[in-house]
Motif scaffolding. Structure first.
Motif, PDB file in Angstrom:
ATOM      1  N   ILE A 115       0.842  -1.203   0.000  1.00 60.32           N
ATOM      2  CA  ILE A 115       0.000   0.000   0.000  1.00 60.32           C
ATOM      3  C   ILE A 115       0.873   1.247   0.000  1.00 60.32           C
ATOM      4  N   SER A 116       1.891   1.264   0.852  1.00 64.33           N
ATOM      5  CA  SER A 116       2.803   2.413   0.905  1.00 64.33           C
ATOM      6  C   SER A 116       3.504   2.631  -0.431  1.00 64.33           C
ATOM      7  N   ALA A 117       3.937   1.546  -1.051  1.00 61.49           N
ATOM      8  CA  ALA A 117       4.637   1.656  -2.339  1.00 61.49           C
ATOM      9  C   ALA A 117       3.724   2.249  -3.402  1.00 61.49           C
ATOM     10  N   LEU A 118       2.491   1.791  -3.459  1.00 65.71           N
ATOM     11  CA  LEU A 118       1.567   2.316  -4.469  1.00 65.71           C
ATOM     12  C   LEU A 118       1.266   3.789  -4.227  1.00 65.71           C
ATOM     13  N   LYS A 119       1.112   4.157  -2.979  1.00 66.87           N
ATOM     14  CA  LYS A 119       0.814   5.557  -2.669  1.00 66.87           C
ATOM     15  C   LYS A 119       2.007   6.476  -2.934  1.00 66.87           C
ATOM     16  N   ALA A 149      -8.649  -5.505  -1.074  1.00 67.60           N
ATOM     17  CA  ALA A 149      -9.205  -5.657   0.277  1.00 67.60           C
ATOM     18  C   ALA A 149      -8.973  -4.402   1.114  1.00 67.60           C
ATOM     19  N   GLU A 150      -7.785  -3.824   0.990  1.00 69.39           N
ATOM     20  CA  GLU A 150      -7.470  -2.598   1.745  1.00 69.39           C
ATOM     21  C   GLU A 150      -8.385  -1.457   1.312  1.00 69.39           C
ATOM     22  N   ILE A 151      -8.561  -1.300   0.022  1.00 70.30           N
ATOM     23  CA  ILE A 151      -9.424  -0.220  -0.476  1.00 70.30           C
ATOM     24  C   ILE A 151     -10.861  -0.422  -0.007  1.00 70.30           C
ATOM     25  N   ARG A 152     -11.323  -1.649  -0.062  1.00 67.90           N
ATOM     26  CA  ARG A 152     -12.712  -1.951   0.346  1.00 67.90           C
ATOM     27  C   ARG A 152     -12.873  -2.045   1.858  1.00 67.90           C
ATOM     28  N   GLN A 153     -11.760  -2.094   2.585  1.00 67.89           N
ATOM     29  CA  GLN A 153     -11.790  -2.330   4.026  1.00 67.89           C
ATOM     30  C   GLN A 153     -12.541  -3.634   4.324  1.00 67.89           C
ATOM     31  N   ASP A 154     -12.174  -4.669   3.576  1.00 67.68           N
ATOM     32  CA  ASP A 154     -12.808  -5.984   3.635  1.00 67.68           C
ATOM     33  C   ASP A 154     -11.768  -6.979   4.139  1.00 67.68           C
ATOM     34  N   SER A 171      -6.917   4.390  -8.988  1.00 66.32           N
ATOM     35  CA  SER A 171      -6.634   5.819  -9.056  1.00 66.32           C
ATOM     36  C   SER A 171      -6.062   6.238  -7.710  1.00 66.32           C
ATOM     37  N   LEU A 172      -5.136   7.165  -7.743  1.00 68.62           N
ATOM     38  CA  LEU A 172      -4.552   7.714  -6.524  1.00 68.62           C
ATOM     39  C   LEU A 172      -4.784   9.215  -6.536  1.00 68.62           C
ATOM     40  N   ASP A 173      -5.517   9.690  -5.537  1.00 67.22           N
ATOM     41  CA  ASP A 173      -5.816  11.118  -5.440  1.00 67.22           C
ATOM     42  C   ASP A 173      -5.728  11.525  -3.972  1.00 67.22           C
ATOM     43  N   ASP A 174      -4.845  12.479  -3.682  1.00 67.10           N
ATOM     44  CA  ASP A 174      -4.652  12.940  -2.299  1.00 67.10           C
ATOM     45  C   ASP A 174      -4.402  11.781  -1.335  1.00 67.10           C
ATOM     46  N   ASP A 175      -3.498  10.868  -1.729  1.00 62.77           N
ATOM     47  CA  ASP A 175      -3.085   9.744  -0.894  1.00 62.77           C
ATOM     48  C   ASP A 175      -4.201   8.717  -0.664  1.00 62.77           C
ATOM     49  N   VAL A 176      -5.242   8.756  -1.493  1.00 63.90           N
ATOM     50  CA  VAL A 176      -6.341   7.793  -1.369  1.00 63.90           C
ATOM     51  C   VAL A 176      -6.415   6.948  -2.636  1.00 63.90           C
ATOM     52  N   LEU A 177      -6.296   5.634  -2.456  1.00 64.97           N
ATOM     53  CA  LEU A 177      -6.445   4.706  -3.577  1.00 64.97           C
ATOM     54  C   LEU A 177      -7.920   4.366  -3.749  1.00 64.97           C
ATOM     55  N   THR A 178      -8.378   4.348  -4.991  1.00 64.12           N
ATOM     56  CA  THR A 178      -9.743   3.920  -5.299  1.00 64.12           C
ATOM     57  C   THR A 178      -9.698   2.949  -6.470  1.00 64.12           C
ATOM     58  N   ILE A 179     -10.713   2.111  -6.533  1.00 68.43           N
ATOM     59  CA  ILE A 179     -10.829   1.145  -7.625  1.00 68.43           C
ATOM     60  C   ILE A 179     -11.542   1.822  -8.784  1.00 68.43           C
ATOM     61  N   VAL A 180     -10.917   1.799  -9.949  1.00 67.98           N
ATOM     62  CA  VAL A 180     -11.548   2.292 -11.170  1.00 67.98           C
ATOM     63  C   VAL A 180     -12.235   1.121 -11.870  1.00 67.98           C
ATOM     64  N   GLU A 181     -11.506   0.004 -11.971  1.00 65.74           N
ATOM     65  CA  GLU A 181     -12.049  -1.171 -12.651  1.00 65.74           C
ATOM     66  C   GLU A 181     -11.267  -2.402 -12.223  1.00 65.74           C
ATOM     67  N   LEU A 182     -11.987  -3.453 -11.838  1.00 64.84           N
ATOM     68  CA  LEU A 182     -11.326  -4.715 -11.543  1.00 64.84           C
ATOM     69  C   LEU A 182     -10.931  -5.387 -12.847  1.00 64.84           C
ATOM     70  N   GLY A 183      -9.842  -6.129 -12.805  1.00 65.75           N
ATOM     71  CA  GLY A 183      -9.389  -6.856 -13.984  1.00 65.75           C
ATOM     72  C   GLY A 183     -10.301  -8.027 -14.302  1.00 65.75           C
ATOM     73  N   GLN A 184     -10.070  -8.591 -15.471  1.00 67.77           N
ATOM     74  CA  GLN A 184     -10.842  -9.754 -15.895  1.00 67.77           C
ATOM     75  C   GLN A 184     -10.615 -10.899 -14.916  1.00 67.77           C
ATOM     76  N   GLU A 185     -11.706 -11.542 -14.531  1.00 72.84           N
ATOM     77  CA  GLU A 185     -11.600 -12.663 -13.593  1.00 72.84           C
ATOM     78  C   GLU A 185     -11.461 -13.979 -14.330  1.00 72.84           C
TER      79      GLU A 185
END
Length: 193
Positions: A115-119, A149-154, A171-185
């Motif tokens: 998480i730290s690396a991505l942020k 899981a971290e983004i969803r707090q699941d 997406s990363l905006d103001d140190d907050v990661l959000t899901i734009v689209e999950l990959g193909q399952e």
């Protein structure tokens, strides 16, 4: 975040490369990425140090003539102490049914590091003088699930089953990661390493 192509699973090799199919998947991925990001303008390439992730990224790095930067923090989850390489597959399959609260200290540190690396990607030094608006991170099944899981707090380990070379957009905006689209399952079962 892009999951690596099909790996040559082995109970004796802790860093297997891609299978022939995995290499084909990486080539197809390079074609798709080149359509989405023509000539790689504004794109930075980063990868787990594991062979299967690097080999998945190499075709697009070669096509775009861009450096492939190593990002150690997105390496696959460490096995608990005492679990041999031959036992890892069974451990992972059982672990998928558990909770993130069941992590060892080493695994919890691993997850926090991802998480730290991505942020911090935007602030990491780069070998490339081009400005990057997008970073492609080539990594692993468990890494992607840890982030989702971290983004969803699941607390569930298995958030979804990203297929080989699937692309999960964040997406990363103001140190907050959000899901734009999950990959193909992947709906057909396959072993996770």
């Amino acid at each position: 975040m892009i999951r690596h192509g099909e790996a040559a699973k082995s109970p004796t090799d802790d860093d297997p490369g891609l299978t022939a199919l995995g290499h084909q998947q990486a080539e197809r991925l390079a074609d798709q990425l080149n359509v989405r990001y023509p000539a790689g303008r504004g794109v930075r390439l980063m990868s787990s140090p594991k062979s299967r992730a690097r080999e998945t990224a190499e075709p697009i790095a070669s096509l775009w003539q861009k450096p492939l930067e190593q990002l150690n923090d997105v390496i696959e989850i460490p096995s608990p102490e005492g679990i041999s390489l031959a036992q890892r597959g069974d451990w992972i399959q059982a672990f998928l049914k558990s909770s993130w609260s069941d992590l060892t200290i080493t695994q919890d540190t691993w997850r926090s590091g991802i998480i730290s690396a991505l942020k911090s990607i935007e602030t990491r030094p780069t070998n490339n003088s081009d400005r990057a608006d997008t970073t492609l991170v080539f990594c692993h099944f468990m890494v992607i699930n840890a982030v989702i899981a971290e983004i969803r707090q699941d607390t569930r380990i298995a958030q979804f089953r990203p297929d080989y070379t699937s692309q999960t957009r964040l997406s990363l905006d103001d140190d907050v990661l959000t899901i734009v689209e999950l990959g193909q399952e992947r709906h057909a079962p396959h072993s996770i390493r």
